[in-house]
Design a protein around this motif. Structure first.
Motif, mmCIF file in Angstrom:
data_model
loop_
_atom_site.group_PDB
_atom_site.id
_atom_site.type_symbol
_atom_site.label_atom_id
_atom_site.label_comp_id
_atom_site.label_asym_id
_atom_site.label_seq_id
_atom_site.Cartn_x
_atom_site.Cartn_y
_atom_site.Cartn_z
ATOM 1 N N THR A 133 47.150 -20.267 14.520
ATOM 2 C CA THR A 133 47.123 -21.169 15.753
ATOM 3 C C THR A 133 45.841 -20.933 16.412
ATOM 4 O O THR A 133 45.690 -21.630 17.354
ATOM 5 N N ASP A 134 44.908 -20.078 15.852
ATOM 6 C CA ASP A 134 43.556 -20.019 16.571
ATOM 7 C C ASP A 134 43.756 -19.204 17.980
ATOM 8 O O ASP A 134 42.870 -19.342 18.846
ATOM 9 N N LYS A 135 44.854 -18.626 18.298
ATOM 10 C CA LYS A 135 45.360 -17.680 19.815
ATOM 11 C C LYS A 135 44.781 -16.499 19.312
ATOM 12 O O LYS A 135 44.924 -15.869 18.297
ATOM 13 N N PRO A 136 44.192 -15.883 20.389
ATOM 14 C CA PRO A 136 43.566 -14.461 20.376
ATOM 15 C C PRO A 136 44.921 -13.628 20.452
ATOM 16 O O PRO A 136 46.037 -13.842 20.833
ATOM 17 N N MET A 137 44.620 -12.490 19.484
ATOM 18 C CA MET A 137 45.916 -11.692 19.192
ATOM 19 C C MET A 137 45.458 -10.363 19.857
ATOM 20 O O MET A 137 46.395 -9.497 20.267
ATOM 21 N N LEU A 181 43.182 -1.039 13.582
ATOM 22 C CA LEU A 181 43.831 -0.903 14.976
ATOM 23 C C LEU A 181 43.766 -1.806 15.891
ATOM 24 O O LEU A 181 42.368 -2.312 15.986
ATOM 25 N N LEU A 182 44.569 -2.477 16.093
ATOM 26 C CA LEU A 182 44.633 -3.911 17.106
ATOM 27 C C LEU A 182 45.167 -3.315 18.401
ATOM 28 O O LEU A 182 46.141 -2.775 18.414
ATOM 29 N N ILE A 183 44.360 -3.570 19.285
ATOM 30 C CA ILE A 183 44.773 -3.190 20.699
ATOM 31 C C ILE A 183 45.218 -4.803 21.301
ATOM 32 O O ILE A 183 44.310 -5.733 21.441
ATOM 33 N N SER A 184 46.271 -4.895 21.925
ATOM 34 C CA SER A 184 46.811 -6.189 22.317
ATOM 35 C C SER A 184 47.872 -6.184 23.607
ATOM 36 O O SER A 184 48.217 -4.894 23.816
ATOM 37 N N GLN A 185 47.974 -7.128 24.253
ATOM 38 C CA GLN A 185 48.704 -7.196 25.435
ATOM 39 C C GLN A 185 50.243 -7.387 25.135
ATOM 40 O O GLN A 185 51.017 -7.308 25.792
ATOM 41 N N ASP A 201 50.071 1.733 24.402
ATOM 42 C CA ASP A 201 48.983 2.304 24.651
ATOM 43 C C ASP A 201 49.004 3.034 25.904
ATOM 44 O O ASP A 201 49.822 2.836 26.598
ATOM 45 N N VAL A 202 47.921 3.911 25.876
ATOM 46 C CA VAL A 202 47.776 5.188 27.181
ATOM 47 C C VAL A 202 47.663 4.102 28.298
ATOM 48 O O VAL A 202 47.703 4.275 29.342
ATOM 49 N N THR A 203 46.813 2.893 28.007
ATOM 50 C CA THR A 203 46.517 1.890 29.124
ATOM 51 C C THR A 203 48.041 1.111 29.191
ATOM 52 O O THR A 203 48.316 0.437 28.428
ATOM 53 N N PRO A 204 48.382 1.248 30.425
ATOM 54 C CA PRO A 204 49.944 0.439 30.651
ATOM 55 C C PRO A 204 49.431 -1.138 30.459
ATOM 56 O O PRO A 204 48.351 -1.841 30.906
ATOM 57 N N GLY A 205 50.361 -1.864 29.929
ATOM 58 C CA GLY A 205 50.393 -3.212 29.557
ATOM 59 C C GLY A 205 49.663 -3.628 28.336
ATOM 60 O O GLY A 205 49.444 -4.558 28.068
#
Length: 118
Positions: free
Chosen positions: A23-27, A39-43, A79-83
């Motif tokens: 899709t070329d959408k950011p993951m 390790l992937l950090i995502s929303q 993640d430790v970061t909310p969201g």
């Protein structure tokens, strides 16, 4: 005493953004990388056990260089970061470009002793 920094500070997430190859959408962004996985950090949380076709767009002087690969999500947790979510991926037959990138990053972020002055 003047301390010379061997490694410049960079905003790595700007450079190490991962895209869905279909899709070329950011993951998300790479948080850690090895020859076996990343390790992937995502929303958004990602589906454990699913195989993803991914693409890295490595900045170049004229245009980006693409590294395409497939990986299976092994785990996902908040993640430790909310969201944000951390997901661990196992690579499926990593291509040579990916292996070269991991080696280059390992070299770039390693500390090398400065040559002694005579």
């Amino acid at each position: 005493m003047h301390v010379q920094r061997r490694i410049e500070r960079h905003q790595l997430p700007y450079y190490l953004k991962v895209f869905n190859r279909i899709t070329d959408k950011p993951m998300g962004y790479i948080g850690n990388v090895s020859l076996d996985g990343l390790l992937l950090i995502s929303q958004l949380p990602l589906l454990i056990g699913a195989r993803f076709d991914m693409r890295l767009k490595i900045p170049g002087q004229n245009e980006p260089h693409f590294i395409d690969f497939s990986a299976t999500c092994q785990w996902c947790r908040e993640d430790v970061t909310p969201g944000y979510y951390d997901s661990g991926f196992a690579l499926v037959a990593p291509p040579a470009d990916y292996v070269e990138m991991v080696d280059a990053l390992r070299h770039y972020f390693s500390f090398h002793p400065l040559a002694a002055s005579a």
